[in-house]
Design a protein around this motif. Structure first.
Motif, short mmCIF file in Angstrom:
data_model
loop_
_atom_site.label_atom_id
_atom_site.label_comp_id
_atom_site.label_asym_id
_atom_site.label_seq_id
_atom_site.Cartn_x
_atom_site.Cartn_y
_atom_site.Cartn_z
N PRO A 218 8.00 -22.79 10.55
CA PRO A 218 7.11 -23.36 9.30
C PRO A 218 6.44 -21.97 8.53
CG PRO A 218 6.13 -23.09 11.56
CD PRO A 218 7.49 -22.81 12.03
N GLY A 219 5.91 -22.22 7.61
CA GLY A 219 5.42 -21.52 6.76
C GLY A 219 3.85 -21.02 6.98
N VAL A 220 3.39 -19.81 6.85
CA VAL A 220 1.89 -19.57 7.15
C VAL A 220 1.63 -18.74 5.97
CG1 VAL A 220 2.76 -17.26 8.18
CG2 VAL A 220 0.42 -18.41 9.03
N SER A 221 0.03 -18.88 5.86
CA SER A 221 -0.71 -18.39 4.83
C SER A 221 -2.15 -17.98 5.13
CB SER A 221 -0.67 -18.89 3.31
OG SER A 221 -1.20 -20.38 3.63
N ARG A 222 -2.58 -16.88 4.67
CA ARG A 222 -3.89 -16.35 5.06
C ARG A 222 -4.72 -15.56 3.85
NH1 ARG A 222 -3.28 -12.09 9.73
NH2 ARG A 222 -2.31 -13.77 10.52
N SER A 223 -6.02 -15.94 3.77
CA SER A 223 -6.91 -15.26 3.04
C SER A 223 -7.88 -14.39 3.67
CB SER A 223 -7.39 -16.18 1.85
OG SER A 223 -8.39 -17.20 2.48
N VAL A 224 -8.35 -13.37 3.36
CA VAL A 224 -9.24 -12.57 4.10
C VAL A 224 -10.26 -11.96 3.08
CG1 VAL A 224 -7.63 -11.94 6.00
CG2 VAL A 224 -8.09 -10.55 3.92
N ALA A 225 -11.40 -11.70 3.70
CA ALA A 225 -12.47 -11.12 2.82
C ALA A 225 -13.60 -10.44 3.61
CB ALA A 225 -13.33 -12.29 1.90
N GLY A 226 -14.12 -9.31 3.23
CA GLY A 226 -15.34 -8.93 4.05
C GLY A 226 -16.13 -7.77 3.15
N ILE A 227 -17.19 -7.66 3.78
CA ILE A 227 -18.34 -6.85 3.41
C ILE A 227 -18.85 -5.98 4.49
CG2 ILE A 227 -19.95 -8.70 3.35
CD1 ILE A 227 -20.97 -7.32 0.71
N SER A 228 -19.14 -4.82 4.22
CA SER A 228 -20.02 -3.94 5.46
C SER A 228 -20.89 -3.11 4.50
CB SER A 228 -19.10 -3.38 6.14
OG SER A 228 -18.13 -2.45 5.52
N GLY A 229 -22.04 -2.64 5.01
CA GLY A 229 -22.74 -1.47 4.74
C GLY A 229 -22.87 -0.46 5.97
N SER A 230 -22.89 0.80 5.27
CA SER A 230 -23.29 1.84 6.43
C SER A 230 -24.29 2.91 5.99
CB SER A 230 -22.01 2.72 6.42
OG SER A 230 -20.75 2.05 6.79
N TRP A 231 -25.01 3.27 7.00
CA TRP A 231 -25.96 4.37 6.76
C TRP A 231 -25.62 5.43 7.41
CZ3 TRP A 231 -28.99 6.74 10.82
CH2 TRP A 231 -29.77 7.74 10.37
N LEU A 232 -25.45 6.62 6.73
CA LEU A 232 -24.87 7.87 7.35
C LEU A 232 -25.88 8.96 7.48
CD1 LEU A 232 -21.93 7.66 4.68
CD2 LEU A 232 -22.00 6.82 6.90
N TRP A 233 -25.64 9.87 8.30
CA TRP A 233 -26.50 11.11 8.42
C TRP A 233 -25.58 12.17 8.86
CZ3 TRP A 233 -25.81 13.54 13.13
CH2 TRP A 233 -25.07 12.81 14.23
N ASN A 234 -26.24 13.21 8.66
CA ASN A 234 -25.52 14.85 8.66
C ASN A 234 -26.60 15.58 9.28
OD1 ASN A 234 -22.68 14.54 7.27
ND2 ASN A 234 -24.16 13.52 5.91
N LYS A 235 -26.36 16.55 10.27
CA LYS A 235 -27.28 17.61 10.78
C LYS A 235 -26.24 18.93 11.22
CE LYS A 235 -30.85 18.78 13.85
NZ LYS A 235 -31.60 19.37 12.96
N ASN A 236 -25.96 19.91 10.37
CA ASN A 236 -25.37 20.89 10.87
C ASN A 236 -23.81 20.39 10.64
OD1 ASN A 236 -27.40 22.50 10.83
ND2 ASN A 236 -27.72 22.24 12.88
N ALA A 237 -23.11 20.65 11.72
CA ALA A 237 -21.67 20.40 11.84
C ALA A 237 -21.44 18.85 12.34
CB ALA A 237 -20.89 21.24 12.76
N TRP A 238 -22.68 18.17 12.65
CA TRP A 238 -22.51 16.85 13.16
C TRP A 238 -22.71 15.88 12.04
CZ3 TRP A 238 -21.02 15.79 17.94
CH2 TRP A 238 -20.98 16.89 19.01
N SER A 239 -21.97 14.74 12.37
CA SER A 239 -22.40 13.48 11.24
C SER A 239 -22.31 12.16 12.00
CB SER A 239 -21.45 13.65 10.06
OG SER A 239 -20.13 13.43 10.41
#
Length: 381
Positions: A218-239
């Motif tokens: 049989p045939g197969v079909s798919r639709s996908v969607a997504g959203i994401s949000g990120s909060w980022l931090w940095n301290k010296n060599a760390w993130s």
């Protein structure tokens, strides 16, 4: 008051446990065979069943159909299609080319409604990104996805192959905030091989064995969607960062009629499967400067929650059954919460080259284990 409440509870009907495929067919086989039409292979199988001295013949024949394998065709088709971002440092304006591969392994435990399987789920992606400005990155990707299932107890097999395209966008309004969106559509075909085998006592002490295979594409079909949000931090060599996202997929498996089966070929209706998964993840990384560029090892812990993809009833029929008897059974309820851990490394090299490697593993899922290796490369031009 308590007596009235207890009386009310005692009069409330208790829902019976729904049959799986084996139970449903075992209960229906007698009536189905009584109405079988002479002149086809199903009628011959029914004559063998009705003439057998085995009191368990109906349940043995039903178990040999492997109907609990049918839900797996859809369960493996709900993996997230969100693309990994191969971005470790600020990029200049312009175009970049990227390639990535996600190689996954699946193991499903058996349950009352669904059969156990080992599987693979691989994804290969290539495309272009355009850095419109320091805040907006747009992308177009072509994608090939292949999935295979090998059922543990029967050697039945299911495989699918899909091709499609994804549109992606990354918006970074500030240095420490980022948003990702994607939308894609895919289509392709599946190949199903269902092994049917059983043995019943035709006469006392005399076993009659049956073995056959049924096929479908049989045939197969798919639709996908997504959203994401990120909060980022940095301290010296760390993130590090905290990411909150939502992914949705809609998969349609076309209706099909099996060939082969020597009387036990099935008509299976169209199926529509929707998954909507929320995610919360925490990541940390450290930057090391080396002669050839920058090395960034990282670790990630994620939590997942399924908001959709509920248990569904599936009703199938034998293709040669003139009475059109429905064999109805339920799929399993999903596990609604689980986790994922990942470790990896990103490489930022000279002349605009970047690469990443990440190993991911699912944990605390009720019945599905998944491990995957993601690799990718990107070049500015």
């Amino acid at each position: 008051m308590r007596k009235i409440l207890l009386l009310a509870l005692s009069c409330t009907p208790v829902a019976a446990l729904a049959d799986n495929g084996t139970g449903s067919l075992g209960n229906a086989l007698g009536g189905l065979c009584s109405a079988a039409t002479p002149g086809n292979a199903l009628f011959t199988r029914c004559q063998e069943f009705q003439a057998a001295s085995d009191p368990q013949a109906a349940s043995r024949i039903a178990a040999g159909q492997r109907l609990e394998e049918l839900p797996g065709q859809g369960r493996a088709s709900t993996r997230s299609q969100q693309q990994e971002q191969i971005v470790s440092e600020k990029l200049g304006d312009g175009w970049s080319l990227f390639l990535s591969a996600d190689l996954g392994r699946l193991n499903r435990d058996t349950s009352f409604n669904e059969a156990a399987f080992d599987g693979t789920a691989n994804r290969f992606t290539g495309g272009l990104n355009y850095q419109l400005n320091t805040h907006l990155l747009l992308g177009l990707a072509l994608n090939h996805t292949s999935e295979t299932l090998d059922f543990d107890r029967s050697d039945s097999r299911n495989s699918s192959s899909m091709n499609g395209a994804l549109l992606t966008a990354n918006l970074s309004p500030k240095d420490n905030f980022s948003f990702d969106l994607y939308y894609g559509r895919f289509s392709g075909d599946t190949t199903n091989v269902r092994n049917i085998d059983y043995a019943i006592e035709a006469t006392p002490g005399n076993l009659q064995s049956f073995s056959s295979q049924a096929f479908a594409s049989p045939g197969v079909s798919r639709s996908v969607a997504g959203i994401s949000g990120s909060w980022l931090w940095n301290k010296n060599a760390w993130s590090g960062g905290i990411n909150l996202g939502m992914d949705q997929s809609k998969t349609r498996l076309d209706a099909y009629s099996e060939t082969g089966g020597n009387g036990f070929g099935l008509d299976v209706p169209e199926r529509n499967i929707k998954s909507r998964t929320g995610s919360l993840s925490f990541s940390v990384s450290r930057t090391y400067s080396v002669n050839w560029g920058v090395l960034i090892p990282s670790a990630r812990l994620g939590l997942k929650k399924e908001f959709d993809n509920p248990s569904r009833q599936l009703a199938v029929q034998f293709s040669q059954d003139s009475s059109n008897t429905n064999i109805a059974f339920d799929t399993s309820d999903p596990d609604t919460q689980w986790g994922e851990v990942g470790v990896g490394v990103s490489l930022v090299m000279k002349k605009g080259h970047q690469a990443f490697f990440e190993y991911r593993q699912r944990f605390a899922h009720d019945f599905l284990q998944e491990r995957s290796l993601a690799i990718g490369w990107r070049m500015e031009f």
